[in-house]
Design a protein around this motif. Structure first.
Motif, PDB file in Angstrom:
ATOM      1  N   TYR A  39      36.455  21.690  33.204  1.00  0.00           N
ATOM      2  CA  TYR A  39      36.520  22.292  34.544  1.00  0.00           C
ATOM      3  C   TYR A  39      37.037  23.722  34.460  1.00  0.00           C
ATOM      4  N   THR A  40      38.081  23.940  33.642  1.00  0.00           N
ATOM      5  CA  THR A  40      38.669  25.274  33.509  1.00  0.00           C
ATOM      6  C   THR A  40      37.660  26.251  32.914  1.00  0.00           C
ATOM      7  N   LYS A  41      36.982  25.839  31.850  1.00  0.00           N
ATOM      8  CA  LYS A  41      36.037  26.738  31.169  1.00  0.00           C
ATOM      9  C   LYS A  41      34.757  26.955  31.973  1.00  0.00           C
ATOM     10  N   ILE A  42      34.260  25.919  32.621  1.00  0.00           N
ATOM     11  CA  ILE A  42      32.963  26.005  33.294  1.00  0.00           C
ATOM     12  C   ILE A  42      33.077  26.493  34.740  1.00  0.00           C
ATOM     13  N   VAL A  43      34.128  26.126  35.433  1.00  0.00           N
ATOM     14  CA  VAL A  43      34.218  26.444  36.856  1.00  0.00           C
ATOM     15  C   VAL A  43      35.325  27.465  37.155  1.00  0.00           C
ATOM     16  N   ALA A  44      36.544  27.169  36.790  1.00  0.00           N
ATOM     17  CA  ALA A  44      37.688  27.970  37.237  1.00  0.00           C
ATOM     18  C   ALA A  44      37.677  29.394  36.690  1.00  0.00           C
ATOM     19  N   GLN A  45      37.466  29.561  35.385  1.00  0.00           N
ATOM     20  CA  GLN A  45      37.478  30.904  34.803  1.00  0.00           C
ATOM     21  C   GLN A  45      36.341  31.779  35.327  1.00  0.00           C
ATOM     22  N   PRO A  46      35.088  31.310  35.388  1.00  0.00           N
ATOM     23  CA  PRO A  46      34.033  32.159  35.949  1.00  0.00           C
ATOM     24  C   PRO A  46      34.276  32.540  37.414  1.00  0.00           C
ATOM     25  N   VAL A  47      34.794  31.597  38.205  1.00  0.00           N
ATOM     26  CA  VAL A  47      35.079  31.906  39.607  1.00  0.00           C
ATOM     27  C   VAL A  47      36.180  32.951  39.696  1.00  0.00           C
ATOM     28  N   ALA A  48      37.223  32.807  38.896  1.00  0.00           N
ATOM     29  CA  ALA A  48      38.316  33.788  38.901  1.00  0.00           C
ATOM     30  C   ALA A  48      37.811  35.161  38.460  1.00  0.00           C
ATOM     31  N   GLN A  49      36.922  35.194  37.468  1.00  0.00           N
ATOM     32  CA  GLN A  49      36.365  36.471  36.996  1.00  0.00           C
ATOM     33  C   GLN A  49      35.512  37.117  38.080  1.00  0.00           C
ATOM     34  N   ARG A  50      34.698  36.318  38.765  1.00  0.00           N
ATOM     35  CA  ARG A  50      33.876  36.858  39.858  1.00  0.00           C
ATOM     36  C   ARG A  50      34.744  37.398  40.983  1.00  0.00           C
ATOM     37  N   MET A  51      35.819  36.695  41.282  1.00  0.00           N
ATOM     38  CA  MET A  51      36.727  37.163  42.334  1.00  0.00           C
ATOM     39  C   MET A  51      37.380  38.485  41.934  1.00  0.00           C
ATOM     40  N   ALA A  52      37.789  38.597  40.680  1.00  0.00           N
ATOM     41  CA  ALA A  52      38.399  39.843  40.205  1.00  0.00           C
ATOM     42  C   ALA A  52      37.389  40.978  40.240  1.00  0.00           C
ATOM     43  N   ASP A  53      36.143  40.705  39.811  1.00  0.00           N
ATOM     44  CA  ASP A  53      35.082  41.715  39.866  1.00  0.00           C
ATOM     45  C   ASP A  53      34.813  42.151  41.297  1.00  0.00           C
ATOM     46  N   ALA A  54      34.776  41.194  42.221  1.00  0.00           N
ATOM     47  CA  ALA A  54      34.530  41.509  43.632  1.00  0.00           C
ATOM     48  C   ALA A  54      35.659  42.358  44.208  1.00  0.00           C
ATOM     49  N   GLN A  55      36.900  42.034  43.848  1.00  0.00           N
ATOM     50  CA  GLN A  55      38.020  42.833  44.318  1.00  0.00           C
ATOM     51  C   GLN A  55      37.952  44.252  43.762  1.00  0.00           C
ATOM     52  N   LEU A  56      37.590  44.386  42.489  1.00  0.00           N
ATOM     53  CA  LEU A  56      37.455  45.699  41.875  1.00  0.00           C
ATOM     54  C   LEU A  56      36.336  46.486  42.536  1.00  0.00           C
ATOM     55  N   LEU A  57      35.219  45.838  42.803  1.00  0.00           N
ATOM     56  CA  LEU A  57      34.097  46.489  43.475  1.00  0.00           C
ATOM     57  C   LEU A  57      34.485  46.906  44.891  1.00  0.00           C
ATOM     58  N   GLY A  58      35.218  46.034  45.582  1.00  0.00           N
ATOM     59  CA  GLY A  58      35.686  46.361  46.932  1.00  0.00           C
ATOM     60  C   GLY A  58      36.625  47.556  46.923  1.00  0.00           C
ATOM     61  N   GLN A  59      37.522  47.601  45.952  1.00  0.00           N
ATOM     62  CA  GLN A  59      38.451  48.729  45.843  1.00  0.00           C
ATOM     63  C   GLN A  59      37.697  50.008  45.528  1.00  0.00           C
ATOM     64  N   SER A  60      36.697  49.926  44.643  1.00  0.00           N
ATOM     65  CA  SER A  60      35.880  51.093  44.307  1.00  0.00           C
ATOM     66  C   SER A  60      35.131  51.602  45.531  1.00  0.00           C
ATOM     67  N   ALA A  61      34.557  50.683  46.298  1.00  0.00           N
ATOM     68  CA  ALA A  61      33.846  51.073  47.520  1.00  0.00           C
ATOM     69  C   ALA A  61      34.802  51.694  48.527  1.00  0.00           C
ATOM     70  N   GLN A  62      36.009  51.158  48.615  1.00  0.00           N
ATOM     71  CA  GLN A  62      37.000  51.699  49.532  1.00  0.00           C
ATOM     72  C   GLN A  62      37.410  53.116  49.100  1.00  0.00           C
ATOM     73  N   ASP A  63      37.572  53.331  47.800  1.00  0.00           N
ATOM     74  CA  ASP A  63      37.898  54.661  47.291  1.00  0.00           C
ATOM     75  C   ASP A  63      36.781  55.655  47.609  1.00  0.00           C
ATOM     76  N   GLU A  64      35.533  55.233  47.413  1.00  0.00           N
ATOM     77  CA  GLU A  64      34.395  56.096  47.725  1.00  0.00           C
ATOM     78  C   GLU A  64      34.350  56.421  49.208  1.00  0.00           C
ATOM     79  N   LEU A  65      34.648  55.444  50.041  1.00  0.00           N
ATOM     80  CA  LEU A  65      34.666  55.666  51.480  1.00  0.00           C
ATOM     81  C   LEU A  65      35.728  56.694  51.861  1.00  0.00           C
ATOM     82  N   VAL A  66      36.897  56.591  51.257  1.00  0.00           N
ATOM     83  CA  VAL A  66      37.962  57.561  51.526  1.00  0.00           C
ATOM     84  C   VAL A  66      37.520  58.965  51.114  1.00  0.00           C
TER      85      VAL A  66
END
Length: 184
Positions: free
Chosen positions: A25-52
């Protein structure tokens, strides 16, 4: 090999199965979901910086427009005309380069961009009676009604002043003006 497992072996097998399920479960589900969430947060922060940054640019542009309007200069947006606008560009260049004593124009090949933008570079050599006249020519070129960019601008003293001083006497300006057109 038909043997029954003891209670202890059954408990150990159950624990092993639970550990394998947890690791799977950790290798197949939890880690990929956590990585996607981190990527999404980074992308959101980048978009917010560009907007500013874009908001700051817009505010600075608006401030510059207000300053120009307050100083009495008309704010005129350059237009990007349809392709093959050379005749109109030549009329504008004739009016702009009227301040020059003499000038030379060399036309380069037209470049077609993938986005439908056409670049028409023109190398210019302009001789003016003074630095102020050359400055007016450059200001008129940069404020042309047709969208253009000025690159590779060099100003040299044309008179026999020693040492050469562009603020004294005639000057020669060499530059590349690239006019832009669109294909619709």
């Amino acid at each position: 090999m038909n043997r029954t497992f003891t209670n202890r072996e059954k408990v150990l097998l159950l624990i092993l199965a639970l550990v394998l399920l947890f690791v799977g479960y950790t290798k197949i589900v939890a880690q990929p979901v956590a990585q996607r969430m981190a990527d999404a947060q980074l992308l959101g922060q980048s978009a917010q910086d560009e907007l500013v940054l874009e908001i700051a640019k817009a505010q600075r542009l608006e401030s510059m427009k207000q300053t120009l309007e307050q100083s009495g200069h008309a704010v005129q947006a350059a237009s990007i005309p349809d392709y093959d606008n050379l005749e109109n560009v030549m009329v504008q260049l004739d009016a702009i380069l009227g301040l020059a004593q003499e000038y030379s124009l060399t036309f380069s090949d037209v470049t077609f961009g993938e986005d439908g933008l056409v670049s028409r570079p023109i190398q210019m050599t302009v001789s003016c009676a003074s630095y102020e006249a050359a400055k007016q020519v450059m200001e008129r070129l940069s404020g042309c009604v047709y969208s253009c960019s000025l690159n590779g601008i060099t100003v040299t003293a044309a008179g026999g002043v020693t040492p050469p001083d562009v603020t004294e006497g005639p000057v020669t300006v060499a530059l590349t003006a690239t006019f832009y057109e669109t294909i619709r």
